[in-house]
Design a protein around this motif. Structure first.
Motif, PDB file in Angstrom:
ATOM      1  N   LEU A  30       0.840  -1.206   0.000  1.00 44.41           N
ATOM      2  CA  LEU A  30       0.000   0.000   0.000  1.00 44.41           C
ATOM      3  C   LEU A  30       0.874   1.254   0.000  1.00 44.41           C
ATOM      4  CD1 LEU A  30      -2.853  -0.828   2.566  1.00 44.41           C
ATOM      5  CD2 LEU A  30      -2.824  -1.227   0.094  1.00 44.41           C
ATOM      6  N   ARG A  31       1.974   1.206   0.751  1.00 39.37           N
ATOM      7  CA  ARG A  31       2.881   2.351   0.829  1.00 39.37           C
ATOM      8  C   ARG A  31       3.449   2.683  -0.556  1.00 39.37           C
ATOM      9  NH1 ARG A  31       7.275   0.858   4.876  1.00 39.37           N
ATOM     10  NH2 ARG A  31       7.919  -0.367   3.074  1.00 39.37           N
ATOM     11  N   ALA A  32       3.579   1.643  -1.397  1.00 36.48           N
ATOM     12  CA  ALA A  32       4.078   1.831  -2.763  1.00 36.48           C
ATOM     13  C   ALA A  32       2.926   1.987  -3.761  1.00 36.48           C
ATOM     14  CB  ALA A  32       4.955   0.645  -3.152  1.00 36.48           C
ATOM     15  N   ARG A  33       1.721   2.166  -3.230  1.00 35.51           N
ATOM     16  CA  ARG A  33       0.509   2.287  -4.053  1.00 35.51           C
ATOM     17  C   ARG A  33       0.311   1.072  -4.943  1.00 35.51           C
ATOM     18  NH1 ARG A  33       0.417   8.419  -6.111  1.00 35.51           N
ATOM     19  NH2 ARG A  33       2.113   8.810  -4.744  1.00 35.51           N
ATOM     20  N   ARG A  34       0.507  -0.104  -4.341  1.00 37.33           N
ATOM     21  CA  ARG A  34       0.259  -1.355  -5.066  1.00 37.33           C
ATOM     22  C   ARG A  34      -0.543  -2.263  -4.157  1.00 37.33           C
ATOM     23  NH1 ARG A  34       6.237  -2.551  -7.317  1.00 37.33           N
ATOM     24  NH2 ARG A  34       5.305  -4.515  -7.985  1.00 37.33           N
ATOM     25  N   LEU A  35      -1.474  -2.989  -4.776  1.00 37.08           N
ATOM     26  CA  LEU A  35      -2.394  -3.822  -4.007  1.00 37.08           C
ATOM     27  C   LEU A  35      -1.981  -5.281  -4.148  1.00 37.08           C
ATOM     28  CD1 LEU A  35      -4.956  -3.570  -2.256  1.00 37.08           C
ATOM     29  CD2 LEU A  35      -6.291  -4.015  -4.326  1.00 37.08           C
ATOM     30  N   CYS A  47      -7.687 -10.806  -0.374  1.00 41.11           N
ATOM     31  CA  CYS A  47      -7.263  -9.408  -0.323  1.00 41.11           C
ATOM     32  C   CYS A  47      -8.294  -8.639   0.480  1.00 41.11           C
ATOM     33  CB  CYS A  47      -7.134  -8.823  -1.734  1.00 41.11           C
ATOM     34  SG  CYS A  47      -6.568  -7.105  -1.707  1.00 41.11           S
ATOM     35  N   PRO A  48      -7.942  -8.032   1.599  1.00 44.49           N
ATOM     36  CA  PRO A  48      -6.583  -7.856   2.112  1.00 44.49           C
ATOM     37  C   PRO A  48      -5.951  -9.183   2.549  1.00 44.49           C
ATOM     38  CG  PRO A  48      -8.167  -7.114   3.753  1.00 44.49           C
ATOM     39  CD  PRO A  48      -8.943  -7.387   2.496  1.00 44.49           C
ATOM     40  N   ALA A 102      -9.773 -11.636  -6.381  1.00 44.98           N
ATOM     41  CA  ALA A 102      -9.804 -12.129  -4.996  1.00 44.98           C
ATOM     42  C   ALA A 102     -11.095 -12.895  -4.732  1.00 44.98           C
ATOM     43  CB  ALA A 102      -9.667 -10.975  -4.017  1.00 44.98           C
ATOM     44  N   ASP A 103     -11.060 -13.753  -3.693  1.00 46.61           N
ATOM     45  CA  ASP A 103     -12.221 -14.574  -3.375  1.00 46.61           C
ATOM     46  C   ASP A 103     -12.982 -14.080  -2.142  1.00 46.61           C
ATOM     47  OD1 ASP A 103     -12.116 -17.204  -5.168  1.00 46.61           O
ATOM     48  OD2 ASP A 103     -10.060 -16.565  -4.714  1.00 46.61           O
ATOM     49  N   ASN A 104     -12.347 -13.210  -1.363  1.00 43.29           N
ATOM     50  CA  ASN A 104     -13.061 -12.631  -0.212  1.00 43.29           C
ATOM     51  C   ASN A 104     -13.418 -11.191  -0.557  1.00 43.29           C
ATOM     52  OD1 ASN A 104     -10.463 -11.610  -0.203  1.00 43.29           O
ATOM     53  ND2 ASN A 104     -10.345 -11.470   2.026  1.00 43.29           N
ATOM     54  N   THR A 105     -13.901 -10.439   0.437  1.00 39.78           N
ATOM     55  CA  THR A 105     -14.203  -9.031   0.176  1.00 39.78           C
ATOM     56  C   THR A 105     -13.410  -8.146   1.123  1.00 39.78           C
ATOM     57  OG1 THR A 105     -16.168  -9.145   1.599  1.00 39.78           O
ATOM     58  CG2 THR A 105     -16.505  -9.427  -0.775  1.00 39.78           C
ATOM     59  N   PHE A 106     -13.272  -6.898   0.721  1.00 39.97           N
ATOM     60  CA  PHE A 106     -12.419  -5.903   1.346  1.00 39.97           C
ATOM     61  C   PHE A 106     -13.334  -4.851   1.961  1.00 39.97           C
ATOM     62  CE2 PHE A 106      -7.935  -4.182   0.569  1.00 39.97           C
ATOM     63  CZ  PHE A 106      -8.034  -3.131   1.469  1.00 39.97           C
ATOM     64  N   PHE A 107     -13.138  -4.543   3.251  1.00 37.86           N
ATOM     65  CA  PHE A 107     -13.967  -3.531   3.913  1.00 37.86           C
ATOM     66  C   PHE A 107     -13.303  -2.171   3.800  1.00 37.86           C
ATOM     67  CE2 PHE A 107     -14.916  -0.868   7.591  1.00 37.86           C
ATOM     68  CZ  PHE A 107     -16.296  -0.873   7.606  1.00 37.86           C
ATOM     69  N   HIS A 108     -14.013  -1.220   3.207  1.00 36.39           N
ATOM     70  CA  HIS A 108     -13.476   0.143   3.139  1.00 36.39           C
ATOM     71  C   HIS A 108     -14.592   1.118   2.762  1.00 36.39           C
ATOM     72  CE1 HIS A 108     -10.211   2.978   3.275  1.00 36.39           C
ATOM     73  NE2 HIS A 108      -9.311   2.017   3.333  1.00 36.39           N
ATOM     74  N   ARG A 109     -14.194   2.381   2.625  1.00 41.25           N
ATOM     75  CA  ARG A 109     -15.159   3.408   2.236  1.00 41.25           C
ATOM     76  C   ARG A 109     -15.344   3.414   0.717  1.00 41.25           C
ATOM     77  NH1 ARG A 109     -11.064   5.899   5.088  1.00 41.25           N
ATOM     78  NH2 ARG A 109     -11.554   6.320   7.261  1.00 41.25           N
ATOM     79  N   VAL A 110     -16.545   3.826   0.285  1.00 38.83           N
ATOM     80  CA  VAL A 110     -16.757   4.124  -1.129  1.00 38.83           C
ATOM     81  C   VAL A 110     -17.309   5.543  -1.214  1.00 38.83           C
ATOM     82  CG1 VAL A 110     -18.108   3.621  -3.210  1.00 38.83           C
ATOM     83  CG2 VAL A 110     -17.097   1.741  -1.880  1.00 38.83           C
ATOM     84  N   ASP A 111     -16.675   6.371  -2.008  1.00 38.82           N
ATOM     85  CA  ASP A 111     -17.091   7.762  -2.181  1.00 38.82           C
ATOM     86  C   ASP A 111     -17.753   7.914  -3.541  1.00 38.82           C
ATOM     87  OD1 ASP A 111     -17.406  10.487  -2.211  1.00 38.82           O
ATOM     88  OD2 ASP A 111     -15.256  10.969  -2.234  1.00 38.82           O
ATOM     89  N   THR A 112     -19.016   8.313  -3.528  1.00 38.78           N
ATOM     90  CA  THR A 112     -19.700   8.579  -4.802  1.00 38.78           C
ATOM     91  C   THR A 112     -20.073  10.058  -4.876  1.00 38.78           C
ATOM     92  OG1 THR A 112     -21.835   7.976  -3.833  1.00 38.78           O
ATOM     93  CG2 THR A 112     -20.642   6.240  -5.023  1.00 38.78           C
ATOM     94  N   GLY A 113     -19.245  10.893  -4.284  1.00 39.60           N
ATOM     95  CA  GLY A 113     -19.509  12.334  -4.332  1.00 39.60           C
ATOM     96  C   GLY A 113     -20.762  12.727  -3.558  1.00 39.60           C
ATOM     97  N   GLY A 114     -21.099  11.955  -2.530  1.00 37.07           N
ATOM     98  CA  GLY A 114     -22.252  12.292  -1.701  1.00 37.07           C
ATOM     99  C   GLY A 114     -23.576  11.821  -2.260  1.00 37.07           C
ATOM    100  N   ASP A 115     -23.541  11.078  -3.359  1.00 32.08           N
ATOM    101  CA  ASP A 115     -24.796  10.670  -4.000  1.00 32.08           C
ATOM    102  C   ASP A 115     -25.092   9.198  -3.722  1.00 32.08           C
ATOM    103  OD1 ASP A 115     -26.964  10.170  -5.547  1.00 32.08           O
ATOM    104  OD2 ASP A 115     -25.996  10.621  -7.480  1.00 32.08           O
ATOM    105  N   PRO A 116     -26.079   8.905  -2.846  1.00 30.06           N
ATOM    106  CA  PRO A 116     -26.380   7.500  -2.525  1.00 30.06           C
ATOM    107  C   PRO A 116     -26.964   6.739  -3.719  1.00 30.06           C
ATOM    108  CG  PRO A 116     -27.987   8.967  -1.484  1.00 30.06           C
ATOM    109  CD  PRO A 116     -26.938   9.843  -2.106  1.00 30.06           C
ATOM    110  N   ALA A 117     -27.563   7.463  -4.659  1.00 21.85           N
ATOM    111  CA  ALA A 117     -28.194   6.785  -5.797  1.00 21.85           C
ATOM    112  C   ALA A 117     -27.165   6.094  -6.691  1.00 21.85           C
ATOM    113  CB  ALA A 117     -29.009   7.792  -6.620  1.00 21.85           C
ATOM    114  N   ARG A 118     -25.907   6.565  -6.591  1.00 21.45           N
ATOM    115  CA  ARG A 118     -24.870   5.929  -7.429  1.00 21.45           C
ATOM    116  C   ARG A 118     -24.397   4.603  -6.842  1.00 21.45           C
ATOM    117  NH1 ARG A 118     -20.230  10.007  -8.383  1.00 21.45           N
ATOM    118  NH2 ARG A 118     -19.490   8.426  -9.857  1.00 21.45           N
TER     119      ARG A 118
END
Ligand SMILES: [Zn+2]
Lengths: 324, 362
Positions: A30-35, A47-48, A102-118
């Protein structure tokens, strides 16, 4: 008085936490901006990255590089919280994202510019990297649509992945309210008036200072408060030689269990105005109060105890006594 | 297995913020009520076990203060779990099963009001590498699980509102409830989200309360219960299972831990959750009720959370123990013959404890 004192306080620790070798490698990515993902079993990728397969508990295998994009599988829409240093100003989603490959899921934020409809099932998203990555999960600010880089093929190659991250900062900070309780509030209010208020159990005649509301031995409600002198006898003590953050007196100094005259329990407090090596079990001590203007409903209104016998006393530096 | 049963249950009212009492003072009258009701003295109790959490209390070893309420002089045999006191009941039940004694007192004390912002506390239970640093909202994992559940199409937002309406209306009869009332489902659905698809009323309100159970074995249990005009609620089975800590590593729509615990409890008890009359479920969120009912295989006629459940009051580490007490109380007073109690811990129903209880003919 049948009410309790209450006061705000904060508990905070600046913990640092060691991470495992696989998590350390993931954070270095992550520090090298690679996943990075990690292989588990025959053909699954997580992943993670985890140290151990959550299904079989076996150690995880080789690291693999993944494209920093994926698909939202579930989400909840929330408002940023007041008083929190949130990286997104507008409402956003907490989401589970299946990273491509990946086979699992990753918990994090998703930003849609404040629009829940997206936020729609199967929404494709991509990592938004922090400006100054440090080797932490927060190097990912959030995920955001679209999944594809703005210029086709222009994937950020990231930097060289350096040494695995060994430790992360893990600060703890919670603001609380302390509720003293009706019983202990009696002694605390006394402290603000330079009075030691003790209470006796009607059942076993134990006298408490500080007193709770009921006897810890026979559970009876204690009798009405009465004043004691505050003088006492050292029951046991230690000499503090170790400096620590927030220390009120420069070491070495004495902390003692003091059996206040007329009570059956012990009070812990500092013993100053005496050379530490002159302190002894059985020594008679008396309280030294804070100046009138500094009195408060707190044991801190008693700055410290000192020997009753003036010949045993040595002057404390004014500064030290005031700090105490 | 020994016959081990609940012979007494007492609880304080759940208050949004008790600013009068310390831990011991909240507990003392509740312990006295339970002990007095079965006609025993402190010295008759062989073992004490309690549950509370320092992160709610804001002090290390905070529970030590609560021992002032049991009278720990002369020294007593006691233990403590740093989690919901339903697990303290599990420890006490195991201790009695091992034949270490005949009477145990279990208490739970929970103060949800002391932390100024519950979001500062909730993340401390999470994975410290990938989850806690993000400081998720305290309802985030519940919101995700509810969303995943709704996406299966088996449950609707209206179903969730109906759970809330039924729970809060049941709580009107519960003098200990923090929140109760009669609400139209459409009014509930008109409220804004706090963590979609959850609204404020879908989340259990944090509060301060204490609860006490007395467990006893065999004829001692029959005698104690008889002293109070009750019968023992025999705990025929207890089993608890925990899922992996990272929510992205499990299917949030399936409560495999509940299925396994229920299966094992069924084998132990000789009857299944499908054969019980009343279930007290640790539903910190409305959506947990249909999920748990399905995972447990409850019959449609089963009465769920007649007390109002946690949606009517959630005193943190006492909440799961209260489920056990409420379920037992209905057997003790002959309302039903079989009951189930559920307790949970961790985010998104990670860790689940299932108890099966039964009354015998008097
Ligand atoms: Zn006493």
């Amino acid at each position: 008085m049948d009410t309790s004192l209450a006061a705000p306080y904060t508990t905070a620790f600046g913990f640092e936490r060691t991470v495992g070798p696989q998590i350390g490698a993931f954070l270095a990515g992550l520090r090298a901006r690679r996943l990075l993902g990690v292989r588990v079993g025959e053909d699954r990728v997580l992943c993670p990255v985890a140290e151990f397969d959550p299904v079989t508990s076996a150690a995880t295998g080789d690291l693999v590089e993944l494209e920093p994009s994926g698909t939202v599988t579930a989400w909840t829409w929330v408002d940023p919280r007041e008083g929190w240093d949130e990286p997104i100003d507008s409402p956003y989603a907490w989401a589970l994202i299946r990273i491509d490959g990946a086979d699992n899921t990753f918990f994090h934020r998703v930003d849609t510019g404040g629009d829940p409809a997206r936020m729609t099932p199967g929404l494709r998203v991509r990592v938004r990297w922090a400006a100054d990555p440090v080797g932490s999960i927060e190097d990912i600010v959030c995920f955001e649509p679209p999944a594809e880089p703005p210029v086709p093929g222009a994937t950020d190659p990231g930097a060289e992945i350096g040494e695995p991250v060994a430790t992360i900062e893990a600060p703890f900070h919670v603001d609380y309210t302390y509720v003293a309780g009706v019983g202990r509030s009696v002694y605390l209010r006394g402290m603000a008036e330079r009075r030691f208020l003790a209470r006796r159990c009607p059942g076993c005649h134990q006298v408490y200072f500080p007193a709770p509301d009921h006897c810890a031995r026979c559970l009876q409600v204690l009798d009405a408060p009465f004043e004691i002198s505050g003088t006492g006898t050292i029951s046991t003590f230690c000499i503090v030689n170790l400096p620590f953050p927030g220390q009120l007196v420069d070491p070495p100094y004495v902390v003692a269990y003091i059996n206040l005259d007329g009570t059956g329990n012990k009070l812990q407090h500092r013993v100053l105005e005496v050379a530490p090596d002159a302190v002894a079990v059985g020594m008679q001590v008396e309280p030294v109060w804070a100046p009138e203007t500094d009195l408060e409903p707190s044991l801190a209104s008693v700055r410290y105890f000192r020997p009753v016998d003036p010949t045993l006393r040595v002057p404390v530096a004014d500064q030290e006594a005031r700090d105490a | 297995m020994r016959d081990i049963g609940v012979v007494a249950f007492a609880q304080s009212g759940c208050r949004a913020a008790n600013r009068r009492d310390d831990m011991a003072d909240i507990l003392a009258p509740v312990i006295a009520e339970a002990v007095t009701s079965v006609g025993i003295e402190r010295g008759d109790i062989d073992f004490y076990c309690s549950g509370s959490h320092d992160f709610h209390e804001g002090r290390t070893f905070a529970y030590i203060e609560s021992l002032d309420a049991v009278g720990a002089w002369p020294p007593i045999s006691e233990s403590h779990v740093e989690m919901d006191a339903a697990w303290a009941a599990n420890e006490a039940w195991s201790w009695l099963q091992l034949g270490e004694g005949d009477i145990a007192l279990v208490y739970g004390i929970g103060r949800g009001s002391l932390a100024s912002d519950p979001d500062q506390v909730s993340h401390t239970q999470l994975d410290p590498y990938y989850l806690a640093p993000l400081h998720p909202h305290r309802h985030a994992f519940a919101g995700l699980q509810a969303h995943a559940l709704l996406a299966t199409g088996t449950v609707t937002e209206r179903d969730l509102a109906e759970v809330v309406a039924r729970s809060l209306s049941a709580a009107v009869e519960n003098p200990h409830a923090q929140r109760s009332g009669v609400h139209a489902v459409d009014d509930l659905l008109a409220q804004p989200y706090v963590a979609s698809p959850l609204r404020e009323h879908d989340t259990a309100p944090l509060g301060d309360a204490a609860a006490v159970l007395i467990l006893a074995a065999g004829d001692r249990a029959r005698d104690l219960a008889a002293n109070a005009g009750r019968r023992p609620a025999w705990i025929r089975a207890m089993d608890h299972r925990m899922a992996t800590h990272y929510p992205g590593a499990r299917d949030l729509t399936r409560l495999e831990t509940v299925e396994i615990a229920a299966r094992r409890a069924t084998r132990m008890a000789g009857f299944s959750p499908a054969e019980i009359d009343v279930a007290e479920l640790h539903t910190e969120y409305s959506y947990a009720e249909p999920m748990l009912a399905a995972a447990l295989g409850l019959a449609p006629a089963t009465t769920i959370n007649p007390s109002g459940g946690p949606l009517a009051g959630n005193p943190t580490t006492a909440t799961g123990l209260i489920r056990l007490g409420e379920a037992a109380a209905r057997i003790c007073d002959d309302t039903v013959d079989r009951a189930l109690a559920h307790a949970t811990s961790g985010p998104a129903l990670q860790h689940n404890l299932i108890s099966l209880l039964e009354g015998e003919r008097r």
